[in-house]
Design an enzyme around this catalytic site. Structure first.
Site, PDB file in Angstrom:
ATOM      1  N   ARG A 149      -4.827   1.895   2.831  1.00  0.00           N
ATOM      2  CA  ARG A 149      -5.656   2.709   3.567  1.00  0.00           C
ATOM      3  C   ARG A 149      -5.994   4.106   2.888  1.00  0.00           C
ATOM      4  NH1 ARG A 149      -1.969   1.031   7.578  1.00  0.00           N
ATOM      5  NH2 ARG A 149      -2.881  -0.524   9.120  1.00  0.00           N
ATOM      6  N   LYS A 173       0.094   3.322   9.799  1.00  0.00           N
ATOM      7  CA  LYS A 173      -0.269   3.877  11.226  1.00  0.00           C
ATOM      8  C   LYS A 173       0.846   3.933  11.902  1.00  0.00           C
ATOM      9  CE  LYS A 173      -5.265   2.171  11.678  1.00  0.00           C
ATOM     10  NZ  LYS A 173      -6.000   1.339  12.226  1.00  0.00           N
ATOM     11  N   HIS A 245     -12.092   1.436   2.146  1.00  0.00           N
ATOM     12  CA  HIS A 245     -11.655   0.446   2.986  1.00  0.00           C
ATOM     13  C   HIS A 245     -12.090  -0.946   2.493  1.00  0.00           C
ATOM     14  CE1 HIS A 245      -9.522  -0.697   6.395  1.00  0.00           C
ATOM     15  NE2 HIS A 245     -10.207  -1.664   6.520  1.00  0.00           N
ATOM     16  N   ARG A 248      -9.391  -2.315   0.197  1.00  0.00           N
ATOM     17  CA  ARG A 248      -8.308  -3.027   1.115  1.00  0.00           C
ATOM     18  C   ARG A 248      -8.762  -4.427   1.306  1.00  0.00           C
ATOM     19  NH1 ARG A 248      -3.915  -1.909   4.480  1.00  0.00           N
ATOM     20  NH2 ARG A 248      -4.249  -2.283   6.767  1.00  0.00           N
ATOM     21  N   HIS A 271      -0.247  -4.788   9.182  1.00  0.00           N
ATOM     22  CA  HIS A 271      -0.822  -5.273  10.557  1.00  0.00           C
ATOM     23  C   HIS A 271       0.325  -5.739  11.380  1.00  0.00           C
ATOM     24  CE1 HIS A 271      -4.969  -6.042   8.716  1.00  0.00           C
ATOM     25  NE2 HIS A 271      -4.788  -4.887   8.657  1.00  0.00           N
ATOM     26  N   TYR A 280      -9.722  -9.549   7.805  1.00  0.00           N
ATOM     27  CA  TYR A 280      -9.831  -9.523   6.359  1.00  0.00           C
ATOM     28  C   TYR A 280      -9.581 -10.367   5.470  1.00  0.00           C
ATOM     29  CZ  TYR A 280      -8.818  -4.313   7.841  1.00  0.00           C
ATOM     30  OH  TYR A 280      -8.983  -3.255   8.373  1.00  0.00           O
TER      31      TYR A 280
END
Length: 299
Positions: A149, A173, A245, A248, A271, A280
């Site tokens: 990211r 995250k 992004h 990614r 994730h 994705y």
């Protein structure tokens, strides 16, 4: 309990109990501010502990009438549910009014993917005669080579790069750390930047461990990387909607198209849910067709 106190307590809970990143806490706060604004328009201006399921449903309708897209509504709803779980846990309410609140259906829109040729063209368009050229090349190589990211790129640390085992450690995250393999091209670009260019920069105190710095020795902003990608896309004549992004997404797509296991890709992307990873990994029909032909026992 009034709204400002409730929101402040919720932010403290997110930081201390759930260890969420500052950006996530800020997003939750903004969404709750919208609910607070809505409460101020109602008769009696109900406090957060007096809100009912009907009030919350009316709020979602209000948000919808403002023209917010389903994905934004869904994010707001997620924040509301977390807020009322917090109030319930603190015994400030006897029942959770958001429990039966329905999530709006979201149409999953897949971002554009860059081909390997597109990525090579963008990297080739970087002017390596300029000092920032080596840095910008390293940024793109790391974004594509590791699927990071943009915030993970700006926060990448020298102490978390391990060239001897070809891994880097990143903080994603929710302040969750993960190890990601890093390939030869990305490592080579990082080495040129750190050993030949970065060493000549007068680095500001406290920024010594950051990999990517501007010419003043401070950390790069996320906005700079967005502008860099946009500029390179224009230079190479790419007509797709491209952002950091996109690299990614391309990282994940190319891995799966090459036969990588979805669980491994999930781990590298950081994730929590495999269903997020599936967004994705949209595959073209020819790839799906060839997969069935090659691996299905009846074929």
């Amino acid at each position: 309990m009034d709204w400002p106190r409730a929101i402040k307590g919720f932010k403290t809970y997110l930081k201390l109990e759930r260890s969420l990143a500052a950006n996530s806490i800020e997003a939750y706060s903004r969404d709750l501010e919208k609910l607070y604004q809505y409460a101020e328009t109602l008769t009696g201006k109900p406090s957060p502990t007096k809100f009912t399921l009907t009030d919350l449903r009316n709020f979602i309708n209000w948000v919808n009438e403002l023209g917010m897209i389903p994905s934004t509504q869904s994010r707001i709803l997620s924040g509301i549910k977390a807020f009322y779980k917090y109030l319930l846990m603190e015994d400030l309410i006897a029942a959770d009014p958001s429990e039966l609140l329905e999530t709006p259906k979201i149409q999953r829109k897949l971002p554009d993917t860059l081909s390997i040729h597109d990525i090579d063209k963008m990297i080739a368009a970087i002017d390596l005669s300029k000092p920032e050229g080596a840095r910008n090349k390293a940024i793109l190589e790391v974004m594509y080579g590791c699927g990071l990211r943009v915030s993970e790129v700006t926060e990448l640390r020298l102490s978390n790069i391990h060239p001897e085992i070809e891994f880097i450690k990143v903080t994603g995250k929710g302040s969750k750390e993960r190890l990601i393999p890093i390939g030869g091209e990305a490592l080579k670009a990082l080495k040129i930047w750190t050993e030949q260019v970065r060493v000549h920069i007068d680095i500001k105190k406290g920024e010594e461990d950051l990999v990517f710095l501007n010419r003043r020795g401070s950390r790069l902003s996320r906005v700079y990387i967005f502008l860099l990608v946009k500029q390179l896309a224009e230079l190479t004549g790419l007509r797709k909607t491209i952002s950091p992004h996109t690299f990614r997404h391309s990282f994940a797509t190319h891995l799966v198209e090459g036969g990588a296991d979805l669980r491994a890709v999930q781990e590298m992307l950081g994730h929590e849910s495999i269903t997020t990873t599936e967004i994705y990994t949209h595959l073209d029909r020819e790839y799906l067709k060839s997969t069935i032909i090659d691996f299905h026992p009846r074929n």
